[in-house]
Design an enzyme around this catalytic site. Structure first.
Site, short mmCIF file in Angstrom:
data_model
loop_
_atom_site.label_atom_id
_atom_site.label_comp_id
_atom_site.label_asym_id
_atom_site.label_seq_id
_atom_site.Cartn_x
_atom_site.Cartn_y
_atom_site.Cartn_z
N LEU A 1 0.85 -1.19 0.00
CA LEU A 1 0.00 0.00 0.00
C LEU A 1 0.88 1.24 0.00
O LEU A 1 1.69 1.43 0.91
CB LEU A 1 -0.92 -0.01 1.22
CG LEU A 1 -1.89 -1.19 1.28
CD1 LEU A 1 -2.67 -1.17 2.58
CD2 LEU A 1 -2.84 -1.17 0.09
N GLU A 2 0.71 2.10 -1.00
CA GLU A 2 1.61 3.25 -1.18
C GLU A 2 0.91 4.58 -0.95
O GLU A 2 1.40 5.62 -1.36
CB GLU A 2 2.22 3.18 -2.59
CG GLU A 2 3.00 1.89 -2.80
CD GLU A 2 3.63 1.79 -4.17
OE1 GLU A 2 3.67 2.81 -4.88
OE2 GLU A 2 4.07 0.68 -4.53
#
Length: 564
Positions: free
Chosen positions: A389-390
């Site tokens: 998850l960025e």
């Protein structure tokens, strides 16, 4: 983790800001000290504040104190800079602080007449206090206070801004009072040598102190901490206090935690001591289109990219792109997973990527995540999950989600993570904190050493991506920050086309592995000791590797498997 990542200038700028941070003490407040910021809580809208490009507004939720807070949204080439001219006295010391939430947030002052200061934080899903201090020059009567976000990032929120010190002529608020004792102290995770804790924020606090069995263990600015250096199978008692310039609060209600029986981290049963991870693309973006059966045997963990968010908060789904993959059927896909597993490989589903929007920010979404990932494991036969998850990560609820998944999946769960470099610069960052919280079930963290520009190493020096020093000095942060060596991997692009920047030849990856495990082939940075249990390396992606003739997996794979 996609073929097109964010511009390197984002991370270079972030490091530049980080380097401007001044860790000066705040000292004891005197009776005459006041908060010199006008409309510090944004209760009067944007009065006394000026925000660039009309980027600022006030909102009623979320608010840290009172009923309002600032919301400022970067757009295009604007970083949502909101400023105020603050009256101060010459030759005086001031403590600077603000509570922030949301996207990247920066706080600082200019025009001090001495050294201008700033501090910042990456994405913060809950309120977090930024603090530093500054001293004015002999003729300084005002400074420019500023808050801003970062280009292309989410909106940030700010509240309860503080410039405490001698009244410069515009102050309206009294000096701080001793904060209340923190409430809500809970144990969020344990390993054989550490206990992770979290608690509720306290209004007016600038820091927190954790006590172990009555003795001071650590001091932090956020509302979570990991106490390390503990003995396995041992019970400990913990309390926490809140503090600011006025003093330290009473201690919280105590909680007890018992460390695990064994150490070294969990997850990864059936894997070789040193492993290679590769991402397999469930889409066609110009790289070689593959079936899972086409992935070379050098890969020990294959991360299927990506599971997608659904309309249910926290939940994810996966749909094979049969059309984009030349008619690859679901039945073939499932059969190939079983064949890889029969050959001793692990196949997991990756959640997120550059465009992933999975949000886990409460107990319900955490449960939904765990249930949906477990359902995918049951449907396709995946061995576990990769967290990529960025766009921010809530350590409290992601920890809950992963522990709930582990309870369903059992000890054979493979759990990997692929944070960006900025996410692992500090143990207080959400990603790093999550990794430490789930250390007992975590297989490996394959940080992405690319698309990041320059970054700080564990020695405090700045290193440029694309060098052996960049890999070793940044891996050192994780190794010194609490992860077991077996939980640290080096993530690199398989070819120059696989990322916007940061590609290094396989020989450089191998040199970094040698440096960390044997202290050979190092650059200018040399670790203080060897880490022979280092897990290995990761690449984006098996498809881009195939496009380049599998040069990466052939060279790095053989080297990883030959490590001591």
């Amino acid at each position: 983790m996609s073929p097109h990542k964010r511009s390197a200038r984002l991370w270079s700028g972030a490091v530049t800001a980080a380097l401007a941070l001044t860790f000066a003490g705040t000292g004891q407040a005197s009776a005459a000290d006041v908060n010199n910021v006008r409309n510090a809580g944004f209760e009067s809208g944007l009065s006394n504040w000026t925000c660039s490009a009309n980027s600022g507004t006030t909102v009623t939720s979320p608010a840290h104190g009172g009923t309002s807070a600032l919301k400022a949204t970067p757009a295009g080439q604007d970083n949502a800079r909101c400023t105020q001219t603050v009256a101060v006295k010459p030759n005086s010391t001031y403590s600077l602080g603000a509570w922030v939430q949301g996207g990247y947030a920066y706080l600082g002052v200019t025009g001090t007449g001495t050294t201008d200061v700033s501090t910042w934080t990456p994405d913060s899903p809950t309120w977090k206090q930024l603090t530093t201090s500054f001293t004015t020059g002999a003729s300084t009567t005002s400074v420019t206070l500023y808050l801003h976000g970062w280009y292309g990032q989410a909106a940030y929120y700010a509240d309860d801004v503080q410039v405490y010190g001698p009244d410069g002529g515009g102050g309206t608020d009294p000096a701080p009072t001793v904060p209340a004792a923190p409430a809500g102290l809970t144990v969020s995770g344990t390993t054989s040598s550490s206990v992770s804790l979290s608690w509720n924020a306290v209004s007016g606090a600038t820091g927190y102190t954790v006590y172990r069995d009555g003795t001071k263990a650590t001091t932090v600015t956020g509302t979570s901490a990991t106490v390390t250096g503990l003995t396995a199978s041992t019970s400990y008692s913990f309390q926490v206090t809140a503090s600011n310039a006025a003093g330290e609060s009473a201690r919280s209600t105590a909680v007890t935690a018992t460390t695990a029986a064994t150490g070294g981290g969990g997850g990864g049963g059936g894997l070789p001591k040193h492993a290679v991870t590769g991402y397999w693309q469930n889409f066609n973006n110009g790289a070689t289109v593959q079936k899972l059966s086409d992935v070379p045997s050098a890969y020990d963990i294959i991360a299927v990219a990506f599971a997608d968010a659904t309309t249910t908060p926290g939940a994810v789904s996966f749909t094979l792109d049969s059309a984009g993959l030349g008619g690859y059927t679901v039945d073939q896909f499932k059969a190939d997973i079983r064949a890889k597993q029969a050959a001793g490989k692990k196949v997991i589903v990756s959640v997120g990527g550059q465009n992933g929007t999975v949000s886990i920010n409460d107990a319900t979404s955490a449960t939904n995540f765990a249930n949906s990932v477990y359902a995918l494991m049951q449907t396709y036969g995946f061995d576990g999950v990769d967290i990529d998850l960025e766009n921010g990560l809530n350590a409290t609820y992601m920890t809950q989600a992963l522990r709930a998944l582990a309870a369903k999946a059992g000890p054979s769960l493979i759990l990997t993570m692929a944070p960006q470099t900025i996410d692992m610069q500090s143990t207080s960052a959400g990603y790093f904190q999550t990794a430490l919280n789930v250390k007992d079930i975590l297989t490996v963290v394959n940080m992405q050493y690319y698309n990041s520009g320059s970054m700080l190493g564990c020695d405090g020096k700045v290193y440029s991506q694309g060098t052996v020093d960049f890999l070793t000095a940044l891996a050192c942060i994780q190794l010194q920050g609490g992860l077991a060596p077996s939980q640290v991997g080096l993530g690199l692009p398989a070819s120059t086309r696989a990322a916007g920047g940061g590609y290094v030849a396989p020989s450089v990856v191998n040199a970094a592995l040698d440096c960390l495990t044997k202290l050979t082939n190092c650059g200018s940075f040399k670790p203080s000791k060897t880490y022979p249990d280092l897990r290995g390396a990761m690449t984006w992606s098996t498809n881009w590797d195939a496009t380049a003739g599998n040069a990466w997996s052939s060279a790095v794979g053989a080297h990883v498997h030959a490590l001591p």
